[in-house]
Design an enzyme around this catalytic site. Structure first.
Site, PDB file in Angstrom:
ATOM      1  N   GLU A  38       0.764  -1.178   0.049  1.00  0.00           N
ATOM      2  CA  GLU A  38       0.044   0.021  -0.012  1.00  0.00           C
ATOM      3  C   GLU A  38       0.919   1.293  -0.039  1.00  0.00           C
ATOM      4  O   GLU A  38       1.761   1.402   0.993  1.00  0.00           O
ATOM      5  CB  GLU A  38      -0.955  -0.087   1.206  1.00  0.00           C
ATOM      6  CG  GLU A  38      -1.904   1.116   1.338  1.00  0.00           C
ATOM      7  CD  GLU A  38      -2.790   1.254   0.110  1.00  0.00           C
ATOM      8  OE1 GLU A  38      -3.304   0.461  -0.311  1.00  0.00           O
ATOM      9  OE2 GLU A  38      -2.586   2.427  -0.393  1.00  0.00           O
ATOM     10  N   THR A  82      -5.804   1.704  -5.399  1.00  0.00           N
ATOM     11  CA  THR A  82      -5.600   0.289  -5.295  1.00  0.00           C
ATOM     12  C   THR A  82      -6.304  -0.489  -6.479  1.00  0.00           C
ATOM     13  O   THR A  82      -5.604  -1.535  -7.095  1.00  0.00           O
ATOM     14  CB  THR A  82      -5.883  -0.311  -3.947  1.00  0.00           C
ATOM     15  OG1 THR A  82      -5.397   0.501  -3.058  1.00  0.00           O
ATOM     16  CG2 THR A  82      -5.400  -1.567  -3.710  1.00  0.00           C
ATOM     17  N   HIS A 197      -1.469   3.455   4.661  1.00  0.00           N
ATOM     18  CA  HIS A 197      -2.664   4.152   3.953  1.00  0.00           C
ATOM     19  C   HIS A 197      -2.686   5.643   4.663  1.00  0.00           C
ATOM     20  O   HIS A 197      -2.657   5.725   5.617  1.00  0.00           O
ATOM     21  CB  HIS A 197      -3.707   3.234   3.875  1.00  0.00           C
ATOM     22  CG  HIS A 197      -4.625   4.013   2.848  1.00  0.00           C
ATOM     23  ND1 HIS A 197      -5.459   5.109   3.159  1.00  0.00           N
ATOM     24  CD2 HIS A 197      -5.316   3.405   1.591  1.00  0.00           C
ATOM     25  CE1 HIS A 197      -6.459   5.298   1.997  1.00  0.00           C
ATOM     26  NE2 HIS A 197      -6.234   4.171   1.303  1.00  0.00           N
ATOM     27  N   ASP A 256       1.642  -0.039  -4.871  1.00  0.00           N
ATOM     28  CA  ASP A 256       0.381  -0.030  -5.791  1.00  0.00           C
ATOM     29  C   ASP A 256       0.153   1.370  -6.260  1.00  0.00           C
ATOM     30  O   ASP A 256      -0.309   1.435  -7.513  1.00  0.00           O
ATOM     31  CB  ASP A 256      -0.792  -0.237  -5.060  1.00  0.00           C
ATOM     32  CG  ASP A 256      -1.282   0.422  -3.736  1.00  0.00           C
ATOM     33  OD1 ASP A 256      -0.511   1.536  -3.382  1.00  0.00           O
ATOM     34  OD2 ASP A 256      -2.473   0.356  -3.097  1.00  0.00           O
ATOM     35  N   HIS A 257       0.545   2.494  -5.708  1.00  0.00           N
ATOM     36  CA  HIS A 257       0.363   3.830  -6.157  1.00  0.00           C
ATOM     37  C   HIS A 257       1.186   4.792  -5.257  1.00  0.00           C
ATOM     38  O   HIS A 257       1.754   4.286  -4.266  1.00  0.00           O
ATOM     39  CB  HIS A 257      -0.890   4.282  -6.268  1.00  0.00           C
ATOM     40  CG  HIS A 257      -1.763   4.102  -5.077  1.00  0.00           C
ATOM     41  ND1 HIS A 257      -1.530   4.901  -3.796  1.00  0.00           N
ATOM     42  CD2 HIS A 257      -2.696   3.073  -4.907  1.00  0.00           C
ATOM     43  CE1 HIS A 257      -2.584   4.326  -3.029  1.00  0.00           C
ATOM     44  NE2 HIS A 257      -3.052   3.190  -3.730  1.00  0.00           N
TER      45      HIS A 257
END
Ligand code: GP9
Ligand code: MN
Length: 406
Positions: A38, A82, A197, A256-257
């Site tokens: 994440e 995600t 996150h 993921d990003h």
């Protein structure tokens, strides 16, 4: 219709990259564990914050002979975050511009990685301790042929085991081991972490390093949650070894990003000790990618320019599964023909020599504007490729393929 499909298929065939025979099938028949890290950006790897190592375990992996670490690898997600990264990994297609394809096109036919692995005898699943309907996952996973979704109901969240968005990564990995042990083998699963996150909140007991000190609480806490995530992966590797599954598995991990948006450029600039330019903003979209093959022994650090669309063909080829007929827009990172060209969903792109952003072409080495027209042909291809991806998704074109007819 069929003619659109032919047009896209011609483009896909022309861009197909033959696998490296040395790598093709090196992990044949092994379990596949894909870990979605994440919000993990690459700038924290092999780096320190005020003298504190941020990712000690991942740093070790970057030097581990059983691991390939890609340090020039980009996320290609858009607003779907995600869920876009999941879509890209499964289909080697781009998400949608201005929306999440998980919501807009969950009724499409796909030829996903999971479906293909299922056809090759794999038990496929996703493990993620959140509600199953978040990002419309329950519906989209069915469309992508994922057999089982181990959602929050598969986990027991004890006291002190939740923070921020939900279950903490360490108990998540610990409990996942028991679920992995019960899966039919070979299995392929995607484990989606959560603790790192936004807004990067953590319980005090899980803060293994102090916060950074800047005007951005987000960035300050980010280093701490990244450090916690690193610890959770270490725990997972240890538990996996203990479970006996380790030697029969390969582990693919990728960010993921991004986690830190441009709103925090001032604090980021302070940390990186430079002013953040448009070129830096693009380069900050790098996410770490690891391919860990127990017992392999010839892994290395790779600066091959690549992106998330390349994951599907890369993984399938490692397992010895051919992708020549597949409608995918990425290519195998281990292929000698892999092209160093990464396109973002919004049309920005990166080559070995240039970065194109805000409609300006920059020389990647000097950071200066390049007005020679060097980006033009790439720009056209970026537009074409994004259009083809949209055509496939909007026209639900995969239903016309042989796979789609089954
Ligand atoms: C939620 C998790 C986070 O289940 O995947 O989603 P994000 O906000 O990063 O897209
Ligand atoms: Mn995410």
């Amino acid at each position: 219709d069929g003619s659109e499909l032919t047009e896209v298929a011609n483009y896909v065939n022309a861009n197909y990259a033959e696998p490296d025979p040395e790598m093709f099938g090196v992990a044949k028949g092994k379990n596949v564990i894909m870990i979605s890290l994440e919000s993990l950006q690459n700038f924290v790897i092999n780096n320190e914050m005020d003298g504190h190592v941020i990712t000690p375990f991942l740093n070790e992996l970057t030097k581990d002979p059983d691991t390939f670490y890609f340090n020039n690898f980009y996320h290609q997600t858009g607003l779907g975050k995600t869920s876009d990264s999941e879509f890209i990994l499964e289909n080697s297609l781009y998400g949608r511009n201005g929306g999440a394809v998980f919501f807009t096109n969950s009724g499409n036919t796909y030829n996903s990685l999971s479906e293909k692995l299922g056809d090759n005898g794999y038990f496929t699943s996703v493990m993620h301790a959140n509600n199953r309907s978040f990002w419309n996952r329950d519906i989209m996973y069915q469309a992508m042929g994922i057999e089982k979704f181990y959602d929050v109901e598969s986990y027991e969240i004890g006291e002190g085991e939740a923070v921020n968005w939900g279950m903490k990564d360490i108990p998540f990995f610990e409990q996942s081991i028991d679920l992995l042990k019960e899966m039919p083998q070979p299995f392929a699963t995607r484990m989606i972490t959560l603790t790192n996150h936004h807004p990067f909140d953590l319980d005090e007991e899980d803060m293994l390093i102090p916060p950074y000190e800047s005007n951005s609480k987000t960035l300050n806490q980010y280093f701490q949650t990244v450090r916690y995530m690193d610890e959770s992966i270490k725990v997972f590797f240890e538990d996996l070894k203990e479970s006996g599954l380790y030697d029969d598995s390969i582990i693919i991990m990728y960010g993921d990003h991004y986690g830190i948006s441009e709103n925090h450029n001032k604090a980021m600039g302070m940390y990186l000790e430079k002013e953040i330019t448009p070129v830096d903003t693009v380069e900050l979209q790098k996410v770490p990618m690891f391919v860990h093959i127990p017992g392999y022994g010839k892994g290395e650090m790779s600066d091959e320019l690549a992106g998330q669309l390349d994951l599907r063909p890369t993984i399938l080829h490692l397992l010895g599964i051919d992708t020549k007929e597949d409608m995918q827009l990425g290519s195998d990172v281990f292929s000698p023909d892999h092209e160093p060209f990464v396109i973002f969903r919004d049309g920005r792109f990166v080559t070995n020599d240039h970065i194109y952003t805000q409609e300006v072409c920059y020389d990647i080495k000097t950071g200066e504007i390049d007005e020679s027209g060097a980006c033009e042909s790439y720009n056209e291809r970026a537009t074409t490729e994004l259009d083809y991806s949209d055509m496939i998704i909007n026209g639900d074109l995969l239903r016309f393929t042989e796979e789609g007819q089954e």
